[in-house]
Motif scaffolding. Structure first.
Motif, PDB file in Angstrom:
ATOM      1  N   PRO A  40     -50.982 -14.458 -96.335  1.00  0.00           N
ATOM      2  CA  PRO A  40     -49.833 -15.305 -95.985  1.00  0.00           C
ATOM      3  C   PRO A  40     -48.517 -14.539 -95.855  1.00  0.00           C
ATOM      4  O   PRO A  40     -47.720 -14.840 -94.957  1.00  0.00           O
ATOM      5  CB  PRO A  40     -49.804 -16.320 -97.132  1.00  0.00           C
ATOM      6  N   PRO A  91     -56.180 -23.265-104.464  1.00  0.00           N
ATOM      7  CA  PRO A  91     -57.347 -22.934-103.650  1.00  0.00           C
ATOM      8  C   PRO A  91     -57.026 -21.869-102.613  1.00  0.00           C
ATOM      9  O   PRO A  91     -55.874 -21.737-102.178  1.00  0.00           O
ATOM     10  CB  PRO A  91     -57.702 -24.266-102.988  1.00  0.00           C
ATOM     11  N   GLY A  92     -58.045 -21.132-102.246  1.00  0.00           N
ATOM     12  CA  GLY A  92     -57.898 -20.103-101.226  1.00  0.00           C
ATOM     13  C   GLY A  92     -59.129 -20.059-100.346  1.00  0.00           C
ATOM     14  O   GLY A  92     -60.193 -20.585-100.696  1.00  0.00           O
ATOM     15  N   VAL A 109     -56.179 -17.095 -96.628  1.00  0.00           N
ATOM     16  CA  VAL A 109     -55.307 -18.264 -96.535  1.00  0.00           C
ATOM     17  C   VAL A 109     -55.160 -18.897 -97.912  1.00  0.00           C
ATOM     18  O   VAL A 109     -56.160 -19.193 -98.565  1.00  0.00           O
ATOM     19  CB  VAL A 109     -55.881 -19.309 -95.542  1.00  0.00           C
ATOM     20  N   PHE A 110     -53.952 -19.070 -98.354  1.00  0.00           N
ATOM     21  CA  PHE A 110     -53.681 -19.895 -99.529  1.00  0.00           C
ATOM     22  C   PHE A 110     -52.261 -20.418 -99.410  1.00  0.00           C
ATOM     23  O   PHE A 110     -51.491 -19.979 -98.552  1.00  0.00           O
ATOM     24  CB  PHE A 110     -53.898 -19.119-100.843  1.00  0.00           C
ATOM     25  N   ASP A 111     -51.932 -21.368-100.253  1.00  0.00           N
ATOM     26  CA  ASP A 111     -50.627 -22.014-100.195  1.00  0.00           C
ATOM     27  C   ASP A 111     -49.669 -21.296-101.152  1.00  0.00           C
ATOM     28  O   ASP A 111     -49.846 -21.354-102.370  1.00  0.00           O
ATOM     29  CB  ASP A 111     -50.776 -23.486-100.588  1.00  0.00           C
ATOM     30  N   ARG A 112     -48.666 -20.652-100.582  1.00  0.00           N
ATOM     31  CA  ARG A 112     -47.691 -19.965-101.436  1.00  0.00           C
ATOM     32  C   ARG A 112     -46.701 -20.922-102.086  1.00  0.00           C
ATOM     33  O   ARG A 112     -46.005 -20.546-103.042  1.00  0.00           O
ATOM     34  CB  ARG A 112     -46.913 -18.927-100.604  1.00  0.00           C
ATOM     35  N   ALA A 113     -46.585 -22.144-101.547  1.00  0.00           N
ATOM     36  CA  ALA A 113     -45.513 -23.046-101.992  1.00  0.00           C
ATOM     37  C   ALA A 113     -45.506 -23.280-103.508  1.00  0.00           C
ATOM     38  O   ALA A 113     -44.441 -23.190-104.129  1.00  0.00           O
ATOM     39  CB  ALA A 113     -45.594 -24.368-101.232  1.00  0.00           C
ATOM     40  N   PRO A 114     -46.647 -23.574-104.144  1.00  0.00           N
ATOM     41  CA  PRO A 114     -46.562 -23.822-105.596  1.00  0.00           C
ATOM     42  C   PRO A 114     -46.216 -22.559-106.394  1.00  0.00           C
ATOM     43  O   PRO A 114     -45.596 -22.670-107.460  1.00  0.00           O
ATOM     44  CB  PRO A 114     -47.966 -24.345-105.962  1.00  0.00           C
TER      45      PRO A 114
ATOM     46  N   VAL B 109     -56.850 -26.213 -96.814  1.00  0.00           N
ATOM     47  CA  VAL B 109     -55.984 -25.155 -97.346  1.00  0.00           C
ATOM     48  C   VAL B 109     -55.126 -24.591 -96.223  1.00  0.00           C
ATOM     49  O   VAL B 109     -55.650 -24.194 -95.175  1.00  0.00           O
ATOM     50  CB  VAL B 109     -56.820 -24.014 -97.979  1.00  0.00           C
ATOM     51  N   PHE B 110     -53.830 -24.583 -96.417  1.00  0.00           N
ATOM     52  CA  PHE B 110     -52.928 -23.838 -95.534  1.00  0.00           C
ATOM     53  C   PHE B 110     -51.681 -23.503 -96.330  1.00  0.00           C
ATOM     54  O   PHE B 110     -51.476 -24.003 -97.437  1.00  0.00           O
ATOM     55  CB  PHE B 110     -52.599 -24.625 -94.248  1.00  0.00           C
ATOM     56  N   ASP B 111     -50.882 -22.627 -95.776  1.00  0.00           N
ATOM     57  CA  ASP B 111     -49.685 -22.153 -96.466  1.00  0.00           C
ATOM     58  C   ASP B 111     -48.497 -23.012 -96.071  1.00  0.00           C
ATOM     59  O   ASP B 111     -48.060 -22.988 -94.916  1.00  0.00           O
ATOM     60  CB  ASP B 111     -49.441 -20.686 -96.092  1.00  0.00           C
ATOM     61  N   ARG B 112     -47.963 -23.760 -97.020  1.00  0.00           N
ATOM     62  CA  ARG B 112     -46.802 -24.597 -96.713  1.00  0.00           C
ATOM     63  C   ARG B 112     -45.503 -23.804 -96.648  1.00  0.00           C
ATOM     64  O   ARG B 112     -44.498 -24.298 -96.110  1.00  0.00           O
ATOM     65  CB  ARG B 112     -46.640 -25.691 -97.781  1.00  0.00           C
ATOM     66  N   ALA B 113     -45.521 -22.576 -97.197  1.00  0.00           N
ATOM     67  CA  ALA B 113     -44.259 -21.830 -97.349  1.00  0.00           C
ATOM     68  C   ALA B 113     -43.502 -21.648 -96.032  1.00  0.00           C
ATOM     69  O   ALA B 113     -42.285 -21.890 -95.993  1.00  0.00           O
ATOM     70  CB  ALA B 113     -44.527 -20.484 -98.025  1.00  0.00           C
TER      71      ALA B 113
END
Lengths: 125, 125
Positions: A40, A91-92, A109-114, B109-113
């Motif tokens: 990401p 999750p990734g 792919v993973f969510d960096r927001a948290p 799963v996706f990156d919200r950032a």
């Protein structure tokens, strides 16, 4: 073809098993020296850069669960959930290309927001 | 078993083909009325909630590319890259459970950032 038809999947799962067991050295044994990983935050090139990315994450890891894993002789796609110190459910998904038992390319792919939110909450304390 | 061994994958790909072609009605024909979707922002329950989530995203979509897709008769796992108005490269991964040709569960799963960053940049203008 000397490789079994699911060899990429087996490598991806062995790699997953190693890092989720906090065995970074074993995990890196499945990573090619010239790995390219599109993560990401951008592209990582080479095993040292990759280890620099995975090491801190593995230190934060408190649990993991494989959601699904598929693959053939060259490509594997896995999804998992992780529990980490800052984020309860992170999750990734990884799509890896494998050659000779080593991951040479990874799309991650993973969510960096948290993680960003946890970092901001920490810096506000 | 009346389903072919890759029926979940075929449903997942038909769904992917529909929404990436901006055909939201066709895409929703593969979604069960009581779908449960665990997405980065939380759980969505029911086709209406799911459509409310996908609709705005599809409107922002300017391109897509399938990275990998695997599956069996019940589960499919796909990864793709998308190009959207606010974010040039926004890859995602979906693990879907399929029953009778409909997606009944999706882990997404996706990156919200980068979307958060684009939103903040927009609000600062």
């Amino acid at each position: 073809m000397n490789q079994p038809a699911d060899s990429a999947l087996r490598t991806a799962l062995a790699y997953y098993q190693a890092w989720t067991s906090h065995d970074l050295d074993q995990a890196m044994s499945y990573i090619a020296d010239d790995i390219v990983c599109d993560a990401p935050a951008g592209r990582l090139e080479g095993a040292d850069a990759y280890r620099g990315f995975m090491g801190p994450f593995v230190q934060l890891l408190t649990g993991s669960r494989l959601i699904a894993a598929f693959g053939d002789d060259h490509t594997a796609l896995i999804m998992y959930d992780t529990e980490t110190v800052p984020v309860t459910s992170a999750p990734g998904a990884e799509c890896v290309t494998v050659e000779n038992g080593k991951i040479i390319y990874s799309r991650f792919v993973f969510d960096r927001a948290p993680f960003d939110a946890a970092r901001m909450a920490g810096s506000e304390r």
